[in-house]
Design a protein around this motif. Structure first.
Motif, mmCIF file in Angstrom:
data_model
loop_
_atom_site.group_PDB
_atom_site.id
_atom_site.type_symbol
_atom_site.label_atom_id
_atom_site.label_comp_id
_atom_site.label_asym_id
_atom_site.label_seq_id
_atom_site.Cartn_x
_atom_site.Cartn_y
_atom_site.Cartn_z
ATOM 1 N N VAL A 86 0.899 -0.986 0.124
ATOM 2 C CA VAL A 86 0.060 0.057 -0.049
ATOM 3 C C VAL A 86 0.922 1.252 0.006
ATOM 4 N N PRO A 87 1.838 1.447 1.026
ATOM 5 C CA PRO A 87 2.599 2.587 0.963
ATOM 6 C C PRO A 87 3.529 2.809 -0.097
ATOM 7 N N VAL A 88 3.858 1.854 -0.966
ATOM 8 C CA VAL A 88 4.698 1.852 -2.153
ATOM 9 C C VAL A 88 3.808 2.651 -3.113
ATOM 10 N N SER A 89 2.736 2.141 -3.337
ATOM 11 C CA SER A 89 1.930 2.621 -4.480
ATOM 12 C C SER A 89 1.321 4.001 -4.148
ATOM 13 N N ALA A 90 1.019 4.289 -2.891
ATOM 14 C CA ALA A 90 0.689 5.472 -2.357
ATOM 15 C C ALA A 90 1.627 6.548 -2.510
ATOM 16 N N CYS A 91 2.846 6.429 -2.062
ATOM 17 C CA CYS A 91 3.919 7.230 -2.297
ATOM 18 C C CYS A 91 4.236 7.607 -3.820
ATOM 19 N N TYR A 92 4.505 6.460 -4.588
ATOM 20 C CA TYR A 92 4.582 6.811 -6.061
ATOM 21 C C TYR A 92 3.465 7.654 -6.690
ATOM 22 N N ILE A 122 11.319 4.268 -2.799
ATOM 23 C CA ILE A 122 12.217 3.127 -2.833
ATOM 24 C C ILE A 122 12.374 2.618 -1.438
ATOM 25 N N VAL A 123 12.243 3.667 -0.359
ATOM 26 C CA VAL A 123 12.378 3.224 1.060
ATOM 27 C C VAL A 123 11.327 2.346 1.552
ATOM 28 N N TRP A 124 10.170 2.879 0.837
ATOM 29 C CA TRP A 124 8.740 1.630 1.037
ATOM 30 C C TRP A 124 9.126 0.436 0.597
ATOM 31 N N ALA A 125 9.635 0.384 -0.678
ATOM 32 C CA ALA A 125 9.640 -0.860 -1.250
ATOM 33 C C ALA A 125 10.831 -2.025 -0.553
ATOM 34 N N LEU A 126 11.894 -1.247 0.168
ATOM 35 C CA LEU A 126 12.641 -1.798 0.732
ATOM 36 C C LEU A 126 12.159 -2.713 1.881
ATOM 37 N N TRP A 127 11.209 -1.889 2.559
ATOM 38 C CA TRP A 127 10.515 -2.635 3.638
ATOM 39 C C TRP A 127 9.556 -3.591 3.313
ATOM 40 N N SER A 128 9.277 -3.831 2.079
ATOM 41 C CA SER A 128 8.194 -4.922 1.925
ATOM 42 C C SER A 128 8.743 -6.194 1.792
ATOM 43 N N PRO A 129 8.020 -7.505 2.446
ATOM 44 C CA PRO A 129 8.599 -8.704 2.235
ATOM 45 C C PRO A 129 8.388 -9.038 0.661
ATOM 46 N N VAL A 130 7.790 -8.427 -0.271
ATOM 47 C CA VAL A 130 7.627 -8.853 -1.502
ATOM 48 C C VAL A 130 9.040 -9.090 -2.031
ATOM 49 N N VAL A 131 10.106 -8.194 -1.672
ATOM 50 C CA VAL A 131 11.392 -8.232 -2.452
ATOM 51 C C VAL A 131 12.145 -9.426 -1.976
ATOM 52 N N ARG A 132 11.612 -10.323 -0.844
ATOM 53 C CA ARG A 132 12.175 -11.535 -0.565
ATOM 54 C C ARG A 132 11.800 -12.762 -1.252
ATOM 55 N N LEU A 133 10.589 -12.510 -2.093
ATOM 56 C CA LEU A 133 9.926 -13.734 -2.766
ATOM 57 C C LEU A 133 10.489 -13.901 -4.057
ATOM 58 N N GLN A 134 10.764 -15.480 -4.438
ATOM 59 C CA GLN A 134 11.389 -15.796 -5.756
ATOM 60 C C GLN A 134 10.422 -16.098 -6.567
ATOM 61 N N SER A 135 9.103 -16.385 -6.192
ATOM 62 C CA SER A 135 8.229 -16.525 -7.327
ATOM 63 C C SER A 135 6.696 -16.367 -6.826
ATOM 64 N N ILE A 136 5.644 -16.398 -7.512
ATOM 65 C CA ILE A 136 4.315 -16.182 -6.919
ATOM 66 C C ILE A 136 3.937 -17.593 -6.187
ATOM 67 N N LEU A 168 11.845 -4.892 -6.771
ATOM 68 C CA LEU A 168 12.724 -3.881 -6.127
ATOM 69 C C LEU A 168 13.533 -3.192 -7.116
ATOM 70 N N GLY A 169 14.221 -3.972 -8.190
ATOM 71 C CA GLY A 169 14.893 -3.247 -9.167
ATOM 72 C C GLY A 169 14.226 -2.137 -10.184
ATOM 73 N N VAL A 170 13.097 -2.419 -10.439
ATOM 74 C CA VAL A 170 12.074 -1.553 -11.275
ATOM 75 C C VAL A 170 11.566 -0.596 -10.483
ATOM 76 N N VAL A 171 11.283 -0.678 -9.310
ATOM 77 C CA VAL A 171 10.826 0.450 -8.516
ATOM 78 C C VAL A 171 12.186 1.590 -8.323
ATOM 79 N N MET A 172 13.371 1.313 -7.974
ATOM 80 C CA MET A 172 14.487 1.856 -7.993
ATOM 81 C C MET A 172 14.516 2.700 -9.273
ATOM 82 N N LEU A 173 14.403 1.985 -10.582
ATOM 83 C CA LEU A 173 14.604 2.674 -11.665
ATOM 84 C C LEU A 173 13.458 3.689 -11.918
#
Length: 425
Positions: A224-230, A392-406, A288-293
């Protein structure tokens, strides 16, 4: 996609209809503010109000619409939403041609257009999983996103050309036609997907179920905060950029459309590569990579020089990089949200999620307009671009960045008031 024959036919209809509608709905993004700027001579603050009103329904109506989506068949809601939006745009065209359009009237009609958009967005997000099933969801979202961004590739340039040749209000008529085509394709479909069941729950109870799901699920809570901030600072930038490009960079409507078309070119590439990128680099690393880009590219917009041969190419590349990241990260985020959410709660989850993530858009539009009117267009644009990098800060906080696949996601269980559990289909 492994779908039976009827579902495959209906997905094809949905795919075609939404592709055409995506092309048409790119026109208002440019034609509505340019109607205010060029025809009604709107200030930065007035353009900010216009953009804010288009997104305000997400803030004030999402919860109510989300509950309606979970209590009614979703395909009829899609039909009503697109039909209503076509009617609103037809009204703007008629008033503009007759010389009766004013800023207050345009504001009111834009708000109504936003109401239709809320209904469509929430119903659509909830309808697709029921149509294609969990196994086909990632590929379906990739195809829909690729087609949408492919249509958007020519949308801004087409909008700019139409504004310059037939005027902005008349260009909106083509959007109305595309929405009517969507109504026809949706009406021709037969698969309903999720079938609502009778409920005696009070609206407040239904709202709490959606809010509970977002808060208790770590993936939803962190996305939620990743989308809201962007969205907040991207809309800030876009509102100011339209005025900045016309009045400071002296771009014609066609060249303005070309710079925005660069964004949709990047979005198209992002949609095409989403599935491959996730399989190659992993879901979390890709996200994470594309959020940084998309975040780090933003400051290049206010740094673009005025009146040089590099102005338009630099803006095209910058918007392309930003929208490449946005599209790819959106495919990941949408697939995660749809996977962890039980089908009966998709409408309420999406409503709560969009109320926050899209609710920041009118705030960004209004704030960007007001700040730029007070401090100048260039300063306002620069502030928005620098602030956007905090995503980027909010994305780093998300556990999504630790997922390998759906497949790594754990389905969410939500307790109903009668003590039964709701599980994903």
């Amino acid at each position: 996609m492994g779908l039976d024959r009827q579902v495959h036919r209906d997905f094809q209809l949905l795919w075609v209809g939404q592709g055409l509608a995506a092309l048409g709905t790119q026109i208002p993004a440019l034609a509505l503010p340019l109607t205010a700027i060029l025809r009604l001579h709107a200030s930065a603050g007035a353009v900010g109000v216009l953009n804010a009103l288009q997104w305000l329904p997400f803030l004030v109506l999402s919860l109510f619409v989300g509950m309606a989506v979970d209590r009614h068949r979703r395909r009829p809601l899609l039909i009503v939403a697109d039909g209503g939006r076509a009617l609103v745009l037809g009204g703007i065209v008629a008033l503009a041609v007759s010389g009766r359009l004013s800023l207050p009237i345009l504001w009111a009609l834009v708000f109504l257009f936003g109401v239709g958009t809320v209904v469509f967005e929430l119903a659509f997000q909830a309808y697709v999983p029921g149509l294609v099933g969990t196994d086909g969801l990632m590929r379906a979202n990739t195809r829909l996103q690729a087609t949408t961004t492919g249509a958007q590739l020519g949308g801004p340039a087409l909008a700019g050309a139409l504004v310059q040749t037939v005027t902005a209000p008349v260009a909106l008529g083509l959007t109305a036609v595309s929405l009517l085509i969507s109504v026809v394709t949706l009406s021709a479909m037969r698969t309903e997907g999720f079938t609502p069941t009778a409920t005696v729950e009070r609206p407040w109870t239904q709202f709490l179920q959606g809010a509970q799901l977002i808060w208790t699920n770590p993936y939803l809570r962190s996305l939620v905060p990743v989308s809201a901030c962007y969205n907040l600072f991207n809309e800030w930038m876009l509102t100011v950029y339209l005025l900045y490009a016309v009045r400071h960079l002296h771009l014609s409507p066609i060249l303005l459309g070309v710079t925005l078309a660069g964004g949709t070119g990047g979005a198209f590439l992002g949609a095409l590569l989403a599935d491959k990128a996730v399989r190659r680099f992993g879901l979390g690393a890709t996200f994470l990579g594309v959020v940084m880009l998309e975040s780090l590219a933003a400051p290049l917009v206010p740094l673009a020089p005025s009146g040089t041969g590099w102005t338009v190419p630099l803006l095209v590349m910058t918007f392309g990089a930003m929208d490449f990241g946005v599209t790819l990260s959106s495919v990941v985020a949408i697939s995660v949200r749809q996977t962890v959410t039980p089908a009966p709660l998709l409408g309420r989850m999406t409503a709560g999620y969009r109320m926050i993530s899209y609710g920041t858009i009118p705030l960004g539009a209004a704030a960007g307009g007001w700040v730029s009117q007070a401090l100048g267009l260039h300063t306002g644009l620069l502030i928005g671009a620098l602030a956007l990098m905090t995503t980027i800060v909010w994305a780093l906080w998300s556990p999504v960045v630790r997922l390998q696949s759906i497949a790594d996601l754990v389905p969410t269980t939500v307790n109903e008031p009668d003590g039964q559990d709701i599980l994903p289909d």
